[in-house]
Scaffold this active site. Structure first.
Site, short mmCIF file in Angstrom:
data_model
loop_
_atom_site.label_atom_id
_atom_site.label_comp_id
_atom_site.label_asym_id
_atom_site.label_seq_id
_atom_site.Cartn_x
_atom_site.Cartn_y
_atom_site.Cartn_z
CG ASP A 193 -6.84 -5.25 5.83
OD1 ASP A 193 -6.48 -5.30 7.20
OD2 ASP A 193 -7.35 -4.06 5.50
CE LYS B 73 -9.05 -3.21 13.99
NZ LYS B 73 -7.93 -3.55 13.12
CG ASP C 90 -6.96 -6.63 13.16
OD1 ASP C 90 -6.08 -6.09 13.77
OD2 ASP C 90 -7.84 -6.09 12.64
CB ILE C 91 -1.05 -7.00 14.41
CG1 ILE C 91 -0.41 -7.81 13.07
CG2 ILE C 91 -0.08 -7.02 15.60
CD1 ILE C 91 0.51 -7.18 12.48
CE LYS D 244 -11.15 0.40 10.88
NZ LYS D 244 -10.56 1.22 9.69
CE LYS E 229 9.32 -11.10 -13.97
NZ LYS E 229 9.65 -10.46 -15.31
CG ASN F 31 -0.22 -0.15 2.57
OD1 ASN F 31 0.50 0.72 2.93
ND2 ASN F 31 -0.38 -1.23 3.13
CG PHE G 63 -2.79 5.33 13.31
CD1 PHE G 63 -1.95 5.20 14.50
CD2 PHE G 63 -2.81 6.80 12.52
CE1 PHE G 63 -1.22 6.34 15.04
CE2 PHE G 63 -1.68 7.67 13.08
CZ PHE G 63 -0.93 7.49 14.25
N1 CTP Z 1 -4.03 -3.49 11.76
C1 CTP Z 1 -3.25 -4.53 11.96
N2 CTP Z 1 -3.46 -5.70 11.62
C2 CTP Z 1 -3.96 -5.77 10.41
C3 CTP Z 1 -4.72 -4.70 9.74
C4 CTP Z 1 -4.60 -3.59 10.58
O1 CTP Z 1 -2.83 -4.33 13.37
N3 CTP Z 1 -3.89 -7.09 9.67
C5 CTP Z 1 -4.22 -2.11 12.62
C6 CTP Z 1 -3.40 -0.75 11.92
O2 CTP Z 1 -2.27 -1.00 12.43
C7 CTP Z 1 -4.19 0.06 12.58
C8 CTP Z 1 -5.54 -0.49 12.66
O3 CTP Z 1 -5.48 -1.99 12.73
O4 CTP Z 1 -3.62 0.61 13.77
C9 CTP Z 1 -6.59 -0.20 11.77
O5 CTP Z 1 -5.96 -0.36 10.39
P1 CTP Z 1 -7.14 -0.26 8.96
O6 CTP Z 1 -6.56 -0.40 7.98
O7 CTP Z 1 -7.62 1.49 9.24
O8 CTP Z 1 -8.39 -0.72 9.43
P2 CTP Z 1 -8.64 -2.40 9.41
O9 CTP Z 1 -8.87 -3.13 10.94
O10 CTP Z 1 -7.67 -3.09 8.45
O11 CTP Z 1 -10.10 -2.38 8.66
P3 CTP Z 1 -10.72 -1.98 7.20
O12 CTP Z 1 -9.54 -2.13 6.29
O13 CTP Z 1 -11.63 -2.85 6.93
O14 CTP Z 1 -11.11 -0.45 7.55
#
Ligand code: CTP
Length: 402
Positions: free
Chosen positions: A279, A343, A306-307, A339, A289, A210, A325
């Site tokens: 994600d 979380k 999701d950490i 969130k 390759k 990303n 965040f």
């Molecule tokens: N995060 C994480 N592990 C993941 C995805 C997200 O720890 N696999 C954490 C990010 O570091 C951030 C928070 O979750 O602090 C929110 O991330 P965000 O991308 O805004 O949301 P998601 O929980 O991934 O949900 P969505 O993409 O559906 O909005």
């Protein structure tokens, strides 16, 4: 507002060829808002004319103790007492020896002895002089007495030798100056911060990722270290260098970040998840390759762990303050609320990624904070200032918890 706005800094310039570099430092400090007074030793004034420093700082340069007192300009006691910081740069072996033994035979040495503000010393000398055990002992005496030592750097010297002894680079000095001027309200805190993107490989040449630059997470790491915290930064691939005083662990994938975070969080008092974790990752990673001819056009993905969710689950057991965040492009407040609750966070920083000056890669940000007290809109400002405002809120929460 400049980074040194409102700060009174006394710069002591001694007799080294590196004095010409410090003219640049004084210029930058002044442009960034500091009120700089330069004190030169007699030897220092042989390398750069006092007029240069007077013009750059906008203040008269002081050299002679008795002249300064007689003209009632300012006394050696006042100089160090009114200052927020005293910086000796370049500091010669001779000045370092004098300061280490408490001599007070010129205006600069007297000012340092009478100072009650932080003192930073940036040595600059020939590498043999620097390596001499007497100089080393003198530097240790100063460090043990609470003086900060900046550098020196390693490299080619004016005297054609190579080794340690070059005046530190401004970027390193600046960080130590900022640290010395910061309130140390995070001393004793162990802060784990994640930053940057993760990469999920499709094959040896390609990956899913990303637009995260890591700037927000790195700003948090840098400012937290400045404010006295012990900072562990777990970072995805970025172009950024390690912030001063921060321990960095590099990871590539979400899985690697998960493993590092879970290992480190047990020792942390605060965990801040600023990373943009993928994600999804490809279900299969090709070992060779993928060639155009045999490419499949449908990519099979699976979800990563999701950490932050897992950190929320483990919070009660580990007792850290948990900050997340939310990167959003619409319905910001609603998504943030979901969130924060889902979380089990103590604080969430909601980030509008749809604007060029608040989203990925930008140097500025505008965050809305949400905690149990409700929403707070922070101003649109630099990522560093935003980091400080987030840390202010974390300090308030830490105080309430203790
Ligand atoms: N995060 C994480 N592990 C993941 C995805 C997200 O720890 N696999 C954490 C990010 O570091 C951030 C928070 O979750 O602090 C929110 O991330 P965000 O991308 O805004 O949301 P998601 O929980 O991934 O949900 P969505 O993409 O559906 O909005």
């Amino acid at each position: 507002m400049g980074r040194f706005s409102g700060k009174k800094i006394v710069v002591g310039v001694t007799g080294s060829i590196a004095a010409f570099k410090v003219a640049g430092w004084v210029s930058t400090l002044t442009k960034e808002g500091a009120d700089v007074s330069v004190v030169m030793t007699e030897a220092g004034s042989r390398f750069v004319a006092p007029l240069t420093f007077a013009a750059l700082s906008g203040n008269p340069v002081l050299m002679d103790m008795f002249q300064a007192e007689e003209s009632h300009a300012i006394s050696h006691i006042e100089l160090g007492q009114n200052a927020d910081l005293l910086l000796i740069a370049p500091a010669t072996a001779n000045t370092i020896a004098k300061l280490a033994h408490g001599l007070a035979d010129d205006l600069l040495a007297t000012t340092v002895l009478a100072a009650d503000c932080p003192v930073l010393i940036a040595p600059a000398m020939n590498s043999r002089m620097f390596g001499n055990s007497i100089t080393q002992r003198n530097i240790s005496i100063l460090a043990d007495s609470g003086y900060g030592i900046i550098g020196p750097a390693y490299g080619k010297m004016a005297c054609k030798t190579e080794g340690p002894g070059r005046l530190a680079e401004w970027e390193d000095a600046e960080e130590q100056i900022l640290q010395a001027l910061s309130i140390q309200d995070l001393t004793g805190q162990k802060i784990l911060i994640t930053a940057g993107p993760t990469r999920e490989a499709l094959d040896p040449a390609r990956f899913l990722s990303n637009r995260s630059s890591g700037k927000m997470g790195y700003a948090l790491a840098r400012t937290a270290a400045r404010r006295g915290a012990e900072v562990h930064l777990i970072s995805g691939p970025t172009a950024l260098s390690i912030p001063y005083g921060v321990k960095r662990t590099n990871i590539i994938t979400a899985e690697e970040m998960y493993a590092e975070v879970m290992q480190s969080c047990t020792e942390s008092t605060v965990v801040i998840k600023a990373a943009a974790v993928s994600d999804f990752r490809p279900k299969k990673t090709a070992t060779e390759k993928v060639k155009k001819e045999n490419a499949e056009f449908v990519l099979q993905l699976e979800q990563t762990d999701d950490i932050l969710q897992e950190l929320g689950e483990q919070k009660a057991k580990n007792n850290y303050l948990l900050v997340g965040f939310a990167a959003e492009s619409c319905n910001l407040r609603e998504a943030g609320e979901k969130k924060l609750k889902g979380k089990k966070l103590d604080l969430i920083a909601i980030n509008d990624i749809s604007n060029a000056n608040t989203g990925f890669e930008a140097n500025t940000n505008q965050i809305t904070l949400l905690d149990s007290n409700g929403f707070t809109d922070l101003p649109l400002t630099s990522k560093e200032e935003t980091a400080n405002l987030i840390l202010d809120r974390i300090c308030t929460q830490l105080a309430a918890h203790s």
